[in-house]
Scaffold this motif. Structure first.
Motif, PDB file in Angstrom:
ATOM      1  N   LEU A   1       0.818  -1.207   0.000  1.00  0.00           N
ATOM      2  CA  LEU A   1       0.000   0.000   0.000  1.00  0.00           C
ATOM      3  C   LEU A   1       0.852   1.257   0.000  1.00  0.00           C
ATOM      4  O   LEU A   1       1.830   1.362   0.735  1.00  0.00           O
ATOM      5  CB  LEU A   1      -0.893   0.003   1.252  1.00  0.00           C
ATOM      6  CG  LEU A   1      -1.618   1.303   1.605  1.00  0.00           C
ATOM      7  CD1 LEU A   1      -2.789   1.526   0.655  1.00  0.00           C
ATOM      8  CD2 LEU A   1      -2.118   1.270   3.045  1.00  0.00           C
ATOM      9  N   PHE A   2       0.468   2.208  -0.855  1.00  0.00           N
ATOM     10  CA  PHE A   2       0.902   3.599  -0.694  1.00  0.00           C
ATOM     11  C   PHE A   2      -0.252   4.455  -1.175  1.00  0.00           C
ATOM     12  O   PHE A   2      -0.519   4.575  -2.376  1.00  0.00           O
ATOM     13  CB  PHE A   2       2.184   3.902  -1.470  1.00  0.00           C
ATOM     14  CG  PHE A   2       2.667   5.313  -1.246  1.00  0.00           C
ATOM     15  CD1 PHE A   2       2.894   5.783   0.034  1.00  0.00           C
ATOM     16  CD2 PHE A   2       2.865   6.170  -2.309  1.00  0.00           C
ATOM     17  CE1 PHE A   2       3.319   7.082   0.260  1.00  0.00           C
ATOM     18  CE2 PHE A   2       3.303   7.478  -2.089  1.00  0.00           C
ATOM     19  CZ  PHE A   2       3.533   7.929  -0.807  1.00  0.00           C
ATOM     20  N   LEU A   3      -0.967   5.041  -0.228  1.00  0.00           N
ATOM     21  CA  LEU A   3      -2.228   5.709  -0.518  1.00  0.00           C
ATOM     22  C   LEU A   3      -2.044   7.002  -1.310  1.00  0.00           C
ATOM     23  O   LEU A   3      -2.898   7.363  -2.131  1.00  0.00           O
ATOM     24  CB  LEU A   3      -2.956   6.005   0.801  1.00  0.00           C
ATOM     25  CG  LEU A   3      -4.371   6.565   0.687  1.00  0.00           C
ATOM     26  CD1 LEU A   3      -5.308   5.557   0.058  1.00  0.00           C
ATOM     27  CD2 LEU A   3      -4.881   6.977   2.061  1.00  0.00           C
TER      28      LEU A   3
ATOM     29  N   GLY B   1      -9.947 -12.120  -1.931  1.00  0.00           N
ATOM     30  CA  GLY B   1     -10.342 -13.449  -1.460  1.00  0.00           C
ATOM     31  C   GLY B   1      -9.353 -14.062  -0.498  1.00  0.00           C
ATOM     32  O   GLY B   1      -9.714 -14.519   0.576  1.00  0.00           O
ATOM     33  N   SER B   2      -8.094 -14.106  -0.891  1.00  0.00           N
ATOM     34  CA  SER B   2      -7.043 -14.595   0.005  1.00  0.00           C
ATOM     35  C   SER B   2      -5.890 -13.603  -0.026  1.00  0.00           C
ATOM     36  O   SER B   2      -5.455 -13.184  -1.094  1.00  0.00           O
ATOM     37  CB  SER B   2      -6.557 -15.984  -0.412  1.00  0.00           C
ATOM     38  OG  SER B   2      -5.924 -15.938  -1.668  1.00  0.00           O
ATOM     39  N   VAL B   3      -5.447 -13.195   1.145  1.00  0.00           N
ATOM     40  CA  VAL B   3      -4.295 -12.297   1.288  1.00  0.00           C
ATOM     41  C   VAL B   3      -3.427 -12.870   2.395  1.00  0.00           C
ATOM     42  O   VAL B   3      -3.882 -13.014   3.537  1.00  0.00           O
ATOM     43  CB  VAL B   3      -4.723 -10.855   1.630  1.00  0.00           C
ATOM     44  CG1 VAL B   3      -3.499  -9.964   1.792  1.00  0.00           C
ATOM     45  CG2 VAL B   3      -5.659 -10.290   0.566  1.00  0.00           C
ATOM     46  N   ASP B   4      -2.196 -13.214   2.050  1.00  0.00           N
ATOM     47  CA  ASP B   4      -1.313 -13.859   3.019  1.00  0.00           C
ATOM     48  C   ASP B   4      -0.510 -12.863   3.841  1.00  0.00           C
ATOM     49  O   ASP B   4      -0.181 -13.127   4.993  1.00  0.00           O
ATOM     50  CB  ASP B   4      -0.362 -14.811   2.289  1.00  0.00           C
ATOM     51  CG  ASP B   4      -1.128 -15.902   1.566  1.00  0.00           C
ATOM     52  OD1 ASP B   4      -1.627 -16.812   2.244  1.00  0.00           O
ATOM     53  OD2 ASP B   4      -1.247 -15.825   0.330  1.00  0.00           O
ATOM     54  N   VAL B   5      -0.198 -11.723   3.236  1.00  0.00           N
ATOM     55  CA  VAL B   5       0.603 -10.708   3.928  1.00  0.00           C
ATOM     56  C   VAL B   5       0.173  -9.338   3.422  1.00  0.00           C
ATOM     57  O   VAL B   5      -0.045  -9.143   2.216  1.00  0.00           O
ATOM     58  CB  VAL B   5       2.112 -10.888   3.660  1.00  0.00           C
ATOM     59  CG1 VAL B   5       2.906  -9.748   4.301  1.00  0.00           C
ATOM     60  CG2 VAL B   5       2.611 -12.217   4.191  1.00  0.00           C
ATOM     61  N   LEU B   6       0.058  -8.403   4.345  1.00  0.00           N
ATOM     62  CA  LEU B   6      -0.123  -6.990   4.000  1.00  0.00           C
ATOM     63  C   LEU B   6       1.144  -6.261   4.422  1.00  0.00           C
ATOM     64  O   LEU B   6       1.492  -6.245   5.598  1.00  0.00           O
ATOM     65  CB  LEU B   6      -1.342  -6.411   4.712  1.00  0.00           C
ATOM     66  CG  LEU B   6      -1.566  -4.898   4.569  1.00  0.00           C
ATOM     67  CD1 LEU B   6      -1.770  -4.513   3.110  1.00  0.00           C
ATOM     68  CD2 LEU B   6      -2.762  -4.453   5.410  1.00  0.00           C
ATOM     69  N   HIS B   7       1.850  -5.677   3.454  1.00  0.00           N
ATOM     70  CA  HIS B   7       3.106  -4.992   3.742  1.00  0.00           C
ATOM     71  C   HIS B   7       2.834  -3.495   3.792  1.00  0.00           C
ATOM     72  O   HIS B   7       2.408  -2.887   2.812  1.00  0.00           O
ATOM     73  CB  HIS B   7       4.140  -5.300   2.653  1.00  0.00           C
ATOM     74  CG  HIS B   7       5.536  -4.913   3.036  1.00  0.00           C
ATOM     75  ND1 HIS B   7       6.655  -5.550   2.555  1.00  0.00           N
ATOM     76  CD2 HIS B   7       6.021  -3.942   3.879  1.00  0.00           C
ATOM     77  CE1 HIS B   7       7.743  -4.999   3.061  1.00  0.00           C
ATOM     78  NE2 HIS B   7       7.371  -4.016   3.870  1.00  0.00           N
ATOM     79  N   LEU B   8       3.096  -2.910   4.959  1.00  0.00           N
ATOM     80  CA  LEU B   8       2.890  -1.479   5.170  1.00  0.00           C
ATOM     81  C   LEU B   8       4.227  -0.772   5.280  1.00  0.00           C
ATOM     82  O   LEU B   8       5.197  -1.317   5.813  1.00  0.00           O
ATOM     83  CB  LEU B   8       2.067  -1.240   6.439  1.00  0.00           C
ATOM     84  CG  LEU B   8       0.675  -1.883   6.465  1.00  0.00           C
ATOM     85  CD1 LEU B   8      -0.019  -1.567   7.783  1.00  0.00           C
ATOM     86  CD2 LEU B   8      -0.158  -1.420   5.285  1.00  0.00           C
ATOM     87  N   ARG B   9       4.241   0.449   4.789  1.00  0.00           N
ATOM     88  CA  ARG B   9       5.417   1.299   4.881  1.00  0.00           C
ATOM     89  C   ARG B   9       4.938   2.697   5.252  1.00  0.00           C
ATOM     90  O   ARG B   9       3.886   3.124   4.825  1.00  0.00           O
ATOM     91  CB  ARG B   9       6.168   1.377   3.538  1.00  0.00           C
ATOM     92  CG  ARG B   9       6.682   0.027   3.025  1.00  0.00           C
ATOM     93  CD  ARG B   9       7.141   0.140   1.578  1.00  0.00           C
ATOM     94  NE  ARG B   9       7.825  -1.060   1.110  1.00  0.00           N
ATOM     95  CZ  ARG B   9       7.216  -2.120   0.594  1.00  0.00           C
ATOM     96  NH1 ARG B   9       5.895  -2.136   0.479  1.00  0.00           N
ATOM     97  NH2 ARG B   9       7.907  -3.172   0.188  1.00  0.00           N
ATOM     98  N   MET B  10       5.728   3.406   6.021  1.00  0.00           N
ATOM     99  CA  MET B  10       5.484   4.800   6.344  1.00  0.00           C
ATOM    100  C   MET B  10       4.384   4.975   7.394  1.00  0.00           C
ATOM    101  O   MET B  10       3.432   4.192   7.455  1.00  0.00           O
ATOM    102  CB  MET B  10       5.154   5.627   5.092  1.00  0.00           C
ATOM    103  CG  MET B  10       6.174   5.447   3.985  1.00  0.00           C
ATOM    104  SD  MET B  10       5.753   6.337   2.480  1.00  0.00           S
ATOM    105  CE  MET B  10       5.922   8.034   3.045  1.00  0.00           C
TER     106      MET B  10
ATOM    107  N   SER C   1      -1.474   3.705   6.247  1.00  0.00           N
ATOM    108  CA  SER C   1      -1.035   2.646   7.158  1.00  0.00           C
ATOM    109  C   SER C   1      -1.931   2.575   8.389  1.00  0.00           C
ATOM    110  O   SER C   1      -2.220   1.489   8.898  1.00  0.00           O
ATOM    111  CB  SER C   1       0.414   2.884   7.580  1.00  0.00           C
ATOM    112  OG  SER C   1       1.290   2.746   6.481  1.00  0.00           O
ATOM    113  N   LEU C   2      -2.374   3.731   8.887  1.00  0.00           N
ATOM    114  CA  LEU C   2      -3.290   3.746  10.031  1.00  0.00           C
ATOM    115  C   LEU C   2      -4.580   3.007   9.686  1.00  0.00           C
ATOM    116  O   LEU C   2      -5.046   2.144  10.445  1.00  0.00           O
ATOM    117  CB  LEU C   2      -3.594   5.197  10.423  1.00  0.00           C
ATOM    118  CG  LEU C   2      -4.655   5.404  11.499  1.00  0.00           C
ATOM    119  CD1 LEU C   2      -4.210   4.827  12.830  1.00  0.00           C
ATOM    120  CD2 LEU C   2      -4.983   6.893  11.639  1.00  0.00           C
TER     121      LEU C   2
END
Length: 736
Positions: free
Chosen positions: A244-246, A363-372, A377-378
């Motif tokens: 994610l980078f919003l 449907g399936s998400v194994d990892v959510l990688h957040l930065r910043m 991210s909140l």
């Protein structure tokens, strides 16, 4: 330690970052020793001009759960100093609801901005135990407010409150043609969150059948009502990773790179997502690694989430739901106009809904990688907790490093910290970093010269306590892009007709007067933001001999419709080199360019443009802090001599005096001297072709050995696989 001793520690700390860290100890002591003496001591700390100590005292009050502390915090909601109002609203979220305070919090919501988001967040927390009182306050406020923006915020907040009353009010607002469209859109979006409410589904279905601006919002609401749960990959399907980078409109072609917040992170996510799925396909052909549950631990699908239009959001949901492999892009519509990351906190609710929608579609998400540490991210961390998705968080000392640099430069003091915090939200972001890091399944760290010391001193994280939870992963670049750019620039330097990108650069340089021809280029690529130091580069270049020895090319920024942050930098540049004198003095502002174009322009700074610029230019990064530096790595791989911050990631790969110069970029005099010295170093071997080639080869060797996007992808694949295995084992244990 005692409350007074702890407070003295905050006051006497040499650095602001240290005082912020000691504020946690002050809050602990306040919780351990509540009473009149503690209240008197903390109340005294609210007075005077030490903003850092005053904020620390507010958070200490937040750890005292009695009526006296609540009265102090309630009074602070009417404090003249806006930053204290924000912090009081923040800490009240951890207290029991106080019905006489609801009105004041709603007043902050009406004011909007970061303080409005904080107050809305507290009201949302209170609505879990006292929904009727919060709803009554919001509905009452709607009766006396006409401003559409303020009404939008009230309706959005009302949408966070459960119950029949709020639902009826949302239905009425959604169907009221006399209501402002913005307010109706907030009501329609909120109806999409009333799962199990048949009346909400009927209203959304009705609106989705009517042509008009609410149709697509209603369609999104129907998607939200129908959204299912999120599982994990199994049976050899391969992993799905969301990143994610919003604050960017990220597209596969990186056409908006350098505009607004479309900086190095946007470029990185596109290249990284492509590399992850390419590597997964290669591993599949070679025999994929298999985890403990028999599932493939290769990354087969990457979903990159960024902002986008409502129509794009609908299309992306369909795309993500229908494609089990590849690099996909999920769009998050924010309903209100896009703004810079520093001003985007009020978009928390819309961001959370959009993130949840795309992840459910996957449907399936194994990892959510957040930065910043920003609103994306909140919001995403809330969604990950709700949907039980493991989180990997890239921890960086941000805003800690910025605070440290500004503190060292004397531009940030205890006396002006409150105003800076109100603008940049330093305290909240620092605490968000700590929260995300402590709750993440795994943290990723950037290389730093003193990594352990910096993480402990700046962020308060001891990475040696649980080293299995932390992995150092350098960022990387795509050398294929650099090589293609160098090939084009070299061919043109030898007489070939330039391509469109180099022709555009020739036009920019060709607009300079004759006496500026034949000089090398000093180049910098990046966002126009105070942290990136574009205006500082202009001042350092202009106030030195470098202004007569080289032209300056800044690539980045939206020059036609600048954001507030971009305008601040443009105004600062204007004060040094007025627009009417830019050509005469050799300053070129190109605006943002696609990533491939920027790469070719850096290559042209290395090779020269026949008849216009000399070869062997210099690349300058003037950032107050740079966690790693994608553009810096691209410049080094191109063979340019670089100037970089003496700290963070660059200090681990720039060899001082050999491939570049490290300097205190927050110090104007030091940056000026570094640019002059860099030009000296670039000119010295110019007559010696072998020396020039050797230096460029060394820079390329450093990048190729450790800092490619492929190497980064392989490291992260191992991290993701480990998180997946651990999560699968936990699931089995819970089931058993």
């Amino acid at each position: 330690m005692g409350i007074q001793t702890s407070l003295d520690g905050v006051r006497d700390a040499d650095r602001i970052v240290e005082a912020m860290r000691l504020a946690d100890e002050l809050a602990f002591e306040a919780s351990r020793e509540p009473g009149l003496r503690t209240l008197r001591i903390l109340s005294g700390a609210l007075e005077g001009d030490d903003d850092v100590t005053a904020i620390a005292a507010v958070h200490a009050f937040g750890q005292i759960h009695d009526d006296d502390a609540d009265r102090v915090l309630t009074t602070l909601l009417s404090e003249e100093r806006a930053f204290l109002r924000e912090h009081a609203a923040w800490v009240l979220g951890a207290h029991l609801p106080h019905f006489d305070v609801v009105g004041r919090l709603i007043g902050l919501v009406l004011d909007g901005g970061f303080g409005g988001m904080i107050a809305q967040r507290t009201l949302e927390q209170w609505a879990q135990t006292a929904p009727e009182h919060v709803a009554i306050g919001l509905e009452g406020a709607l009766l006396g407010v006409d401003d559409p923006d303020a009404r939008y915020r009230l309706v959005e907040t009302l949408g966070l409150v459960r119950g029949a009353g709020p639902s009826r009010r949302l239905h009425a607002a959604a169907g009221d043609e006399g209501e402002h469209l913005l307010v109706r859109s907030a009501a329609v979006a909120a109806l999409g969150q009333r799962r199990g409410d048949s009346a909400a589904a009927e209203k959304l279905d009705e609106l989705a059948r009517i042509d008009g601006p609410l149709r697509d919002i209603a369609r999104l609401g129907l998607i939200d009502l129908a959204g299912g749960s999120v599982g994990r990959s199994a049976g050899g399907d391969g992993l799905t990773v969301a990143q994610l980078f919003l604050h960017a409109d990220i597209d596969a072609g990186l056409t908006a790179a350098g505009s607004g917040d479309n900086g190095g992170v946007a470029t990185l996510l596109v290249r990284l997502g492509d590399a992850l799925v390419r590597d997964g396909r290669r591993a599949e052909g070679a025999g994929a690694e298999v985890g403990a549950a028999g599932a493939s631990v290769d990354v087969k699908r990457v979903v990159t989430l960024s902002r986008g239009s409502i129509g794009d959001a609908i299309d992306s949901v369909v795309d993500v739901a229908g494609r089990p492999a590849g690099h996909l892009y999920g769009r998050i519509p924010l309903l209100t106009p896009p703004v810079s990351s520093a001003a985007a906190w009020p978009q928390r609710v819309a961001a959370r809904r959009g993130i949840r929608r795309v992840l459910r579609a996957a449907g399936s998400v194994d990892v959510l990688h957040l930065r910043m540490a920003e609103v994306g991210s909140l919001a995403a961390s809330d969604v990950a907790r709700e949907l039980d998705i493991p989180v990997v968080f890239t921890v960086a000392p941000d805003p800690h490093a910025v605070i440290q640099s500004m503190d060292s430069a004397g531009t940030l003091t205890r006396q002006n910290f409150g105003a800076a915090d109100e603008r940049e939200h330093f305290w909240f972001r620092a605490r968000l970093v700590q929260r995300l890091a402590s709750n993440a399944h795994h943290t990723v760290l950037f290389p730093r010269p003193q990594l352990r010391r910096d993480m402990r001193a700046l962020v308060g994280i001891d990475i040696d306590s649980h080293p299995e939870r932390h992995t150092v992963v350098p960022e990387g670049i795509d050398l294929d892009v650099v090589d293609a750019a160098l090939a084009d620039a070299s061919a043109h330097a030898e007489g070939a007709v330039p391509g469109a990108e180099l022709q555009a650069l020739r036009q920019l340089v060709g607009a300079l007067p004759e006496h500026r021809r034949g000089l090398p280029l000093v180049v910098s690529v990046g966002r126009f933001h105070q942290v990136k130091g574009m205006a500082a580069i202009v001042a350092a270049w202009q106030n030195s001999s470098a202004a007569e020895r080289a032209n300056l090319l800044l690539v980045g920024g939206d020059l036609r419709n600048p954001s507030a942050a971009e305008q601040q930098q443009l105004d600062a540049i204007e004060a040094v080199v007025p627009e009417g004198l830019r050509a005469e003095r050799g300053l070129i502002l190109s605006g943002h360019q696609p990533n491939d174009t920027a790469a070719r322009w850096m290559a042209a700074a290395r090779t020269g443009l026949p008849g216009l610029t000399a070869p062997n230019g210099v690349y300058v990064c003037g950032s107050l802090k740079e966690e790693f530096g994608i553009a810096l790595l691209e410049a080094m791989a191109t063979g340019l001599f670089v100037v970089a911050p003496d700290g963070g990631g660059p200090a681990t790969y720039v060899e001082h005096g050999r491939t570049g110069l490290l300097t205190q970029t927050w110090d104007g005099a030091a940056l000026t001297a570094a640019i002059e010295s860099a030009l000296d170093s670039a000119e010295a071997p110019a007559a010696d072709g072998a020396a020039t080639v050797a230096r460029a080869a060394r820079a390329r060797e450093v990048v190729e050995a450790s800092f490619t996007i492929q190497a980064m992808a392989r490291s992260l694949e191992s991290v993701y696989a480990g998180v997946h295995r651990e999560s699968a084992a936990t699931d089995r244990a819970v089931t058993a």
